[in-house]
Scaffold this active site. Structure first.
Site, PDB file in Angstrom:
ATOM      1  N   SER A  13      -5.190   5.479  -0.795  1.00  0.00           N
ATOM      2  CA  SER A  13      -5.083   4.025  -0.786  1.00  0.00           C
ATOM      3  C   SER A  13      -6.371   3.389  -1.300  1.00  0.00           C
ATOM      4  O   SER A  13      -7.470   3.757  -0.891  1.00  0.00           O
ATOM      5  CB  SER A  13      -4.795   3.536   0.641  1.00  0.00           C
ATOM      6  N   SER A  14      -6.235   2.437  -2.220  1.00  0.00           N
ATOM      7  CA  SER A  14      -7.400   1.701  -2.712  1.00  0.00           C
ATOM      8  C   SER A  14      -7.850   0.725  -1.628  1.00  0.00           C
ATOM      9  O   SER A  14      -7.096  -0.161  -1.245  1.00  0.00           O
ATOM     10  CB  SER A  14      -7.048   0.938  -3.995  1.00  0.00           C
TER      11      SER A  14
ATOM     12  N   GLU B  98      -0.422  -5.998   3.337  1.00  0.00           N
ATOM     13  CA  GLU B  98      -0.551  -5.073   4.467  1.00  0.00           C
ATOM     14  C   GLU B  98      -0.105  -5.749   5.761  1.00  0.00           C
ATOM     15  O   GLU B  98      -0.558  -6.859   6.082  1.00  0.00           O
ATOM     16  CB  GLU B  98      -1.994  -4.574   4.599  1.00  0.00           C
TER      17      GLU B  98
ATOM     18  N   GLY C 281      -2.352  -3.847  -1.889  1.00  0.00           N
ATOM     19  CA  GLY C 281      -1.060  -4.484  -1.675  1.00  0.00           C
ATOM     20  C   GLY C 281      -1.008  -5.229  -0.348  1.00  0.00           C
ATOM     21  O   GLY C 281      -1.926  -5.173   0.476  1.00  0.00           O
TER      22      GLY C 281
ATOM     23  N   ASN D 261      -0.587   5.713   2.859  1.00  0.00           N
ATOM     24  CA  ASN D 261      -0.928   6.197   1.520  1.00  0.00           C
ATOM     25  C   ASN D 261      -2.098   7.158   1.640  1.00  0.00           C
ATOM     26  O   ASN D 261      -3.100   6.844   2.282  1.00  0.00           O
ATOM     27  CB  ASN D 261      -1.303   5.008   0.617  1.00  0.00           C
TER      28      ASN D 261
ATOM     29  N   THR E 138      -2.120   2.337  -8.009  1.00  0.00           N
ATOM     30  CA  THR E 138      -3.237   3.030  -8.666  1.00  0.00           C
ATOM     31  C   THR E 138      -2.737   3.973  -9.747  1.00  0.00           C
ATOM     32  O   THR E 138      -3.292   4.032 -10.852  1.00  0.00           O
ATOM     33  CB  THR E 138      -4.056   3.801  -7.618  1.00  0.00           C
TER      34      THR E 138
ATOM     35  N   SER F 112       0.841  -1.187   0.000  1.00  0.00           N
ATOM     36  CA  SER F 112       0.000   0.000   0.000  1.00  0.00           C
ATOM     37  C   SER F 112       0.880   1.242   0.000  1.00  0.00           C
ATOM     38  O   SER F 112       1.768   1.388   0.822  1.00  0.00           O
ATOM     39  CB  SER F 112      -0.904  -0.010   1.235  1.00  0.00           C
ATOM     40  N   GLY F 113       0.641   2.133  -0.957  1.00  0.00           N
ATOM     41  CA  GLY F 113       1.445   3.348  -1.074  1.00  0.00           C
ATOM     42  C   GLY F 113       2.591   3.222  -2.045  1.00  0.00           C
ATOM     43  O   GLY F 113       3.390   4.155  -2.187  1.00  0.00           O
TER      44      GLY F 113
END
Length: 1110
Positions: free
Chosen positions: A160-161, A389, A387, A157, A112, A107-108
Site C-alpha cells: 500500500s502506498s 480509506e 485511495g 494491501n 500503484t 487501497s488495494g
C-alpha cells in the site's frame, strides 16, 4: 491466433458500459463479473478505464501486447490500460496537449501497479537512443526506491502506498522523454512509531535487515532479528509473496541507476538504522529535590550506537531527551521532561527524521531525472495517490487522505462533464445539461477558510490556553452542527443524541464514498507535528553529511521564533496546487476497483464492488455519456467499418467520408432521431442502433466470406489446372530433348569407332615403312663406325708406344738430377730440419684452432657468456683476448640496433640501478617493468586538456599519486606532472593545479628501504615553494619517478648542487611550521591484506606499516 479489430468483435459481455442495454446497477455489476471471470479486467465508460485487480499475473502485459496497441485507435481493440496510455501519449506527441492520468480507487485496488503499467508502456513506445534509454531507465527505477521508503503492508494491501505521488514526465517535440519531476504528498509518518494490528512498518526496515550483508549490518550496528526493534511489528513481519532480501538488492540497484552515489546510499541506510535504534531508547522516571519528576534513559547502549551513526555527542542528545527550552523575545526558559513527554519527543524525532529523509530522497531523485534543456517541454502527469480509506479506527491521516479523494472526485465530475459538453459544442450537437451530485459542499465543509474543519483545527492549535482534542470537538459541534454532512453525538442536533453507533469522542462525515467515523484522539498533536527546538539543534550539531540538510532550523544563528505551519495547512496548500496543475492538462481516468477483501484471485464480491461503483460515481458517469449519445465515431473509420452494408459505398466510396456515411445510413433506413451528424463524427443515440449495425455487418461479412471462398476456390482450381498443363508441356519437352540427345550420342559413338579403326590401319602402314627405312640407315652407320674404330685403334697403339719411350727418358733424367741435388744439399738438411718441422707443426695447429673456433663460436647475444675451451695451454692468452674482442664486437653490433628512445630508457634503467640496487626492497620488482613516463596520456585525453594547456613545457612523466595528509595519514589522489623545469601537482577530478615547484627549489628526495611507494620531496629552506612545506606522496611507480626526477634535476641543477636521494627508514618532513618524523616498520599481517597503511601516532610521528616480504 485471431486478431481483434474492434472492441465490438468477439467481446465478452460489453466492453464499453455506455453500450450496456438495459442499463441498471445490477446489469452494470453483472457485466463486470462476467468480464472478470473471463480474465477481462478492463472495461470502458467512454474514455474512462475501469480496472479490476486480478490479484495474479495475466499474460496481457507482454511486449507483443505493447506493439499490438501501439498507434491504434482507442476503440479499435479490446479495452486495455495500454489503449488509454497510447491515446494520452499520441495526444501529447501529435497534438501538443499536456496530459494527466488520474488513477483513483480504494487501497488495494491496484493503483500503484496501474501507474507502473502506464509508465512502462510510454517508455516502450517512445524513441530509442543511449541518452533516451538512460532517462527512461531512471524514470522507471525511481519507483522501487520510493516504494521501499513510502509503501507498507496494510490489512487491505500488501504494498500500500502510504504517500501520494504525482510525477510529471517531460517530453521533447519528438515525443522522447527528457526527464521528470516527482511531487509527494503527506507521508504517513505516524506508521514509523506505531502500526495497527496486522500491518507492517515501511518496507525498507524489513528489506534492510533481511537483504543487507553481514558486513553492512555490522557497520550499521544492526541485528537481523526483527524482535529486537520496538518500532517493528512482529505479527506481520513476514508477508507471503514478498521477498524482502531480493527487494533490497533491487532497491540498491535502482538507487545506483537513478544516480545515487555510494556514500549517499550509505548515509541513507545509516539514517534508517538510526530510526530503528531510536525506537529502542526507553525512559524511567527520576524525582528531583524540588519534587518534580524528570526522565532518564534506562539503557544508554542504543543511544550510544545511534550517536555514533549520526556523529552526535551523546551528552547533547541525552540532554535534549530530558529538557525542553522555550524561547520568547527576551527570555529563555528550560523545563524538565517527564517520561511521557520524553517518549513523545523520541517519537516526534523518529517521525520527523524519517519524513524529512523521504522528502530528501524525492528531491535527490528529482535532481537526477530533471530535464537538462531549458526549452519548453510537453508534460504527461501520472497521479498515484492513496485511495479512500474507511478503517475501524480512523484518525487524522484517514481524514486528510479522504479529503484529498473528495477533491479528486470533484475534479473528476467537473472535468468529465465539461469534456462531454465541449465535445457536443465542438461538433455542433444540441446538448441538455445533466444534473449530478456535486460534492463541493463536502469539500467546503473541510477546507473552508473560516468555518472549515481544517481551519478550526488550525485555529485550535494556535490559540493560547489549554488545547485538547475535546476542545476541538466542542468547536466542531458548535459551528458544524447544522451541516447536513456532519454528525456528532455531542452536537445540538437531536437526531444524533440517541445514536449509540456514534461515540462521544468522535464525529462522522458523510463523504461521497460513504459515512466515515473519525476519532478525534491525536488530531491536535498530529496537526501540530511539533518537534522540540532542542531536538532540532541537537540534530544540527551532528557531523553526519545529511542531518544538517534535514534540520536547517536547528542552526543557532538562524533561530526563528515563528510557529511552523501545521500539517493540515501544508497539505491543503499542496492539494490546491495539485488541483490547479491537473486543471491545466487534458485528463485521462483509470478507476481501480478491488473485487474482494481477501486479496485472492477468482473471487468477486458483489456487495464490495457495488459499494465502490456507487461512491466512484460510475453509474452517473455512464448516464452522462448516454444522456446525449451513447456512441460516437469519426466518419472515416465508421465508413470503413460499415461500407459493405450499402451497394453504393461498397467496395470503394470516392467522395467525402461524411457523404458516404449519410448515404449508408439512408440506405439502411435508420430513423433520423437515432443519430446526428457532427462536424467530424457521427453520434449514435441508442446502443440498439449500434448493435443493429453490428448484426447487419456480421451477416454481410458471412456473405462476403462465402463469396471470397467461392472465388478463391475457383481461382485455386484454375491455377492448379494451368500448373498441371504447364508442367506436362515442360515434361514432354524435356523427354524429347533427352531422346534426341541419346540418339545423337549413339551415332557419334559409332562414327568415332569407325574413324579410329581407319586411322589405326593407316598409322600401322606408315610405321612399317618408317621402320624399314630406319633399319637401312642404321646398317650403313654401323659398318662406317666399325671401320673408323679399327683405324683409330691402330693409331692409338702407335702413339702409346711412342709416349712410353719419351716417359722412360724423362724418368731416368729426373732420378739423375735428384741424386745430384741430394748429394749437394745433404749436409744442410740435417742442421735445419727440426726448426722447419716445428714451425710447420705450429702452423698446422693454429690453422686447425681457428677453423674449429669458426664452427663453435657462441651466439650474438651479449648476455651469452659461453666460450669454447682452449685446446692447448700455449694458446691461453690468445684464447682470452679473442673472447674479449668477440664480446666487445657483438656488444657494438647489439648497440647499433638501438634507437635514441631505447638508449634513453636503458640509461634510465642503469641510473635506477646505481641509485636503488641493494638499497631498496622495491627495486628488483621494477627491473622488468618498462618506464612508460606518460601513464595518463595527458596530451591525448580530453579530460586533461585544460591541465595540459596550463603546463608550458613538455611533460616527462604523468601519473596519479596519493598526497598524504599529516592529520590522519590518508591519501588524496593528485596528478603528478614532471617537466624539465618543475614538478606540478593537480586535482584529479577538476584538473586544477594545486602546487608547482621549480626543480632548483628541491633539495632532496627521501625514500625508505622497504617495498612501499612513499617518497618525500624536500624543499630548500627560504625558497618560495617552501612556504607550504614539504610533500609526502606515494606512488606505484616510485622507482621511475625518483629516477626521472634525479636525471631531470641533474640537468636543471647545471651549476648548482645535484639532487640528493636519501634512502632511510626514518626521515623528517617539514609540514608548514612543524617537522614530522615518518617512520617505516614491517608488519607480519595487515588488516587490509598486503597493502601499505599509514597512521598518525601523534603530532610529530607518522608510522607507515609495510607488509614483510616473503
Amino acid at each position: 491466433m485471431e486478431v481483434k479489430t474492434s472492441l465490438l468483435d468477439n467481446m465478452i459481455g460489453v466492453g464499453d458500459m455506455v453500450l450496456l442495454e438495459p442499463l441498471s446497477e445490477d446489469s452494470f455489476i453483472e457485466n463486470l463479473r462476467n468480464r472478470f471471470d473471463h480474465n477481462e479486467i478492463y472495461t470502458y465508460i467512454g474514455s474512462v478505464v475501469i480496472s479490476m485487480n486480478p490479484y495474479r499475473s495475466l499474460p496481457i502485459f507482454t511486449p507483443d501486447k505493447v506493439e499490438e496497441y501501439r498507434n491504434r485507435n482507442f476503440y479499435e481493440l479490446s479495452p486495455h490500460i495500454y489503449a488509454l496510455a497510447d491515446e494520452a501519449y499520441r495526444s501529447l506527441r501529435d497534438q501538443d496537449k499536456d496530459q494527466c492520468i488520474l488513477i483513483t480507487g480504494e487501497s488495494g485496488a491496484g493503483k500503484t501497479e496501474a501507474s507502473k503499467l502506464v509508465m512502462s508502456y510510454v517508455a516502450a513506445v517512445c524513441g530509442k537512443g543511449q541518452e533516451v534509454n538512460k532517462v527512461k531507465e531512471q524514470l522507471l527505477q525511481s519507483n522501487p526506491v520510493l516504494e521501499a521508503f513510502g509503501n507498507a503492508k496494510t490489512v487491505r494491501n500488501d504494498n500500500s502506498s502510504r504517500f501520494g505521488k504525482y510525477m510529471d514526465i517531460e517530453f521533447d517535440f519528438k515525443g522522447d522523454p527528457l526527464g521528470g519531476v516527482i511531487s509527494n504528498y503527506l507521508l504517513e509518518k505516524s506508521r514509523v512509531v506505531k502500526q495497527p494490528r496486522g500491518e507492517r512498518n515501511f518496507h525498507i526496515f524489513y528489506q534492510l535487515l533481511s537483504g543487507a550483508s553481514d558486513d553492512t549490518l555490522k557497520k550499521l550496528k544492526l541485528d537481523r532479528d526483527f524482535s529486537k526493534y520496538n518500532y517493528l511489528s512482529l505479527d506481520s513481519a513476514a508477508v507471503n509473496g514478498l521477498d524482502d532480501a531480493a527487494n533490497f538488492r533491487t532497491v540498491r540497484n535502482a538507487m545506483q541507476i537513478v544516480g545515487f552515489m555510494e556514500d549517499e546510499v550509505q548515509s541513507v541506510l545509516e539514517l534508517v538504522a538510526a530510526v530503528l535504534k531510536l525506537g529502542n531508547i526507553e525512559f524511567k522516571p527520576e524525582s528531583r529535590c524540588n519534587g518534580t519528576d524528570e526522565s532518564r534513559i534506562k539503557d544508554k547502549n542504543d543511544l550510544k550506537e545511534m550517536c555514533e551513526l549520526l556523529g552526535i555527542e551523546q551528552s547533547v542528545l541525552e540532554r535534549a531527551f530530558s529538557y525542553r527550552t522555550v524561547e520568547a523575545k527576551l527570555e529563555k526558559v528550560s523545563t524538565t521532561l517527564n517520561v511521557a513527554q520524553a517518549y513523545y519527543a523520541r517519537d516526534a524525532l523518529a517521525k520527523n527524521l524519517y519524513s524529512r529523509l523521504f522528502s530528501w530522497l524525492v528531491t535527490r531523485i528529482n535532481e537526477s531525472i530533471k530535464a537538462q534543456t531549458k526549452t519548453r517541454h510537453k508534460v504527461m502527469g501520472v497521479l498515484d495517490i492513496y485511495g479512500f480509506e474507511i478503517f475501524e479506527d480512523n484518525s487524522f491521516e484517514q481524514f486528510i487522505i479522504n479529503y484529498c479523494n473528495e477533491k479528486l472526485q470533484q475534479i473528476f465530475i467537473e472535468l468529465t462533464l465539461r469534456e462531454e459538453q465541449e465535445e457536443y459544442v465542438r461538433e455542433g450537437i444540441e446538448w441538455t445539461n445533466i444534473e449530478y451530485f456535486n460534492n463541493a459542499i463536502i469539500c467546503d465543509l473541510i477546507e473552508n477558510h473560516q468555518n472549515g474543519i481544517l481551519a478550526m483545527l488550525d485555529e485550535e492549535c494556535l490559540r493560547p490556553g489549554t488545547v485538547t482534542d475535546e476542545t476541538f470537538l466542542d468547536k466542531l459541534n458548535t459551528i458544524c452542527a447544522e451541516h447536513q454532512h456532519f454528525e456528532s453525538r455531542l452536537s445540538k442536533n437531536s437526531k444524533f443524541l440517541t445514536d449509540h453507533s456514534l461515540p462521544h469522542s468522535c464525529f462522522r462525515i458523510q463523504h461521497y464514498a460513504g459515512k466515515v467515523l473519525y476519532r478525534t484522539e491525536g488530531f491536535v498533536d498530529k496537526n501540530n507535528d511539533l518537534l522540540y527546538r532542542d531536538m532540532s539543534q541537537a540534530m544540527y550539531k551532528a557531523t553526519h553529511s545529511l542531518i544538517k540538510q534535514l534540520f536547517p532550523e536547528g542552526n543557532p544563528a538562524k533561530v526563528n521564533l515563528k510557529r511552523p505551519p501545521t500539517a493540515g495547512f501544508q497539505f491543503r496548500a499542496s492539494v490546491g496546487t495539485l488541483m490547479r496543475n491537473l486543471q491545466t492538462k487534458n485528463p485521462n481516468y483509470i478507476r481501480c476497483i478491488k473485487p474482494n477483501d481477501k486479496k485472492a484471485a477468482h473471487i468477486f464480491t458483489d456487495s464490495l464492488v457495488r459499494h465502490q461503483a456507487r461512491y466512484l460515481g460510475l453509474m452517473e458517469n455512464v448516464r452522462v455519456r448516454r444522456a446525449g449519445y451513447a456512441f460516437r465515431q469519426a466518419y472515416e473509420p465508421c465508413l470503413e467499418r460499415y461500407k459493405m452494408l450499402c451497394k453504393r459505398t461498397w467496395p470503394h466510396w470516392r467522395g467525402p467520408a461524411r457523404e458516404g456515411v449519410e448515404v449508408l445510413m439512408a440506405d439502411l433506413q435508420v430513423p433520423t432521431e437515432e443519430y446526428s451528424y457532427g462536424r467530424s463524427k457521427i453520434f449514435i443515440r441508442n446502443p440498439r442502433t449500434l448493435f443493429f449495425l453490428e448484426e447487419r455487418r456480421r451477416q454481410c461479412l458471412q456473405d462476403l466470406a462465402t463469396l471470397i471462398q467461392k472465388i478463391y476456390r475457383g481461382w485455386k482450381c484454375r491455377s492448379h489446372f494451368l500448373l498441371l498443363k504447364e508442367s506436362q508441356i515442360v515434361v514432354a519437352a524435356w523427354y524429347r530433348r533427352f531422346a534426341q540427345q541419346k540418339k545423337y550420342k549413339k551415332i557419334k559413338s559409332a562414327t568415332t569407332v569407325m574413324q579410329s579403326y581407319a586411322r589405326g590401319w593407316q598409322a600401322r602402314k606408315l610405321l612399317r615403312e618408317l621402320k624399314y627405312q630406319k633399319r637401312c640407315e642404321e646398317a650403313v652407320t654401323t659398318i662406317s663406325a666399325f671401320w673408323h674404330g679399327t683405324q683409330a685403334r691402330r693409331e692409338l697403339r702407335r702413339l702409346k708406344e711412342e709416349a712410353r719411350r719419351k716417359h722412360a727418358v724423362a724418368v731416368i733424367w729426373a732420378y739423375w738430377q735428384g741424386l745430384k741435388v741430394r748429394r749437394e744439399y745433404r749436409k744442410f738438411f740435417r742442421a735445419n730440419a727440426g726448426k722447419k718441422i716445428y714451425d710447420f707443426t705450429i702452423q698446422r695447429i693454429m690453422q686447425k684452432y681457428f677453423l674449429g673456433l669458426k664452427s663453435t663460436v657462441p651466439s650474438m647475444s651479449p648476455v651469452d657468456m659461453n666460450w669454447p675451451n682452449r685446446p692447448y695451454l700455449f694458446l691461453d692468452g690468445v684464447h682470452t683476448e679473442l673472447r674479449r674482442i668477440f664480446h666487445l664486437w657483438r656488444c657494438k653490433k647489439y648497440r647499433s640496433q638501438f634507437t635514441e628512445e631505447k638508449k634513453a630508457v636503458y640509461e634510465e634503467k642503469l641510473e635506477a640501478s646505481e641509485i636503488f640496487k641493494d638499497k631498496k626492497t622495491l627495486y628488483p620488482s621494477s627491473v622488468s617493468q618498462p618506464f612508460k613516463g606518460d601513464y595518463l596520456e595527458i596530451s591525448k585525453n580530453p579530460k586533461y586538456q585544460k591541465l595540459n594547456s596550463a603546463v608550458d613545457e613538455k611533460v616527462l612523466l604523468a601519473d596519479v599519486v596519493n598526497k598524504i595528509n599529516r592529520a590522519n595519514g590518508k591519501g588524496t589522489p593528485r596528478i603528478f606532472l614532471l617537466t624539465k623545469k618543475s614538478v606540478v601537482l593537480a586535482d584529479q577530478k577538476t584538473g586544477q593545479v594545486k602546487a608547482s615547484v621549480p626543480l632548483p627549489d628541491l633539495s632532496s628526495v627521501s625514500v625508505s628501504t622497504q617495498s612501499d611507494g612513499f617518497f618525500a620531496l624536500r624543499l630548500k629552506e627560504g625558497s618560495a615553494s617552501a612556504i607550504k612545506g614539504d610533500f609526502l606522496l606515494s606512488s606505484e611507480h616510485l622507482i621511475e619517478i625518483i629516477t626521472k626526477l634525479h636525471r631531470t634535476g641533474a640537468t636543471a641543477a647545471a651549476d648548482s648542487e645535484q639532487l640528493n636521494i636519501d634512502i632511510s627508514d626514518e626521515f623528517l618532513v617539514q609540514f608548514k611550521q612543524d617537522k614530522v618524523c615518518v617512520k617505516f616498520i614491517q608488519a607480519a599481517a595487515l588488516k587490509n591484506g598486503n597493502s601499505v597503511s599509514c597512521k598518525r601516532k601523534n603530532n610529530r610521528l607518522l608510522e607507515v606499516s609495510v607488509p614483510a616480504s616473503a
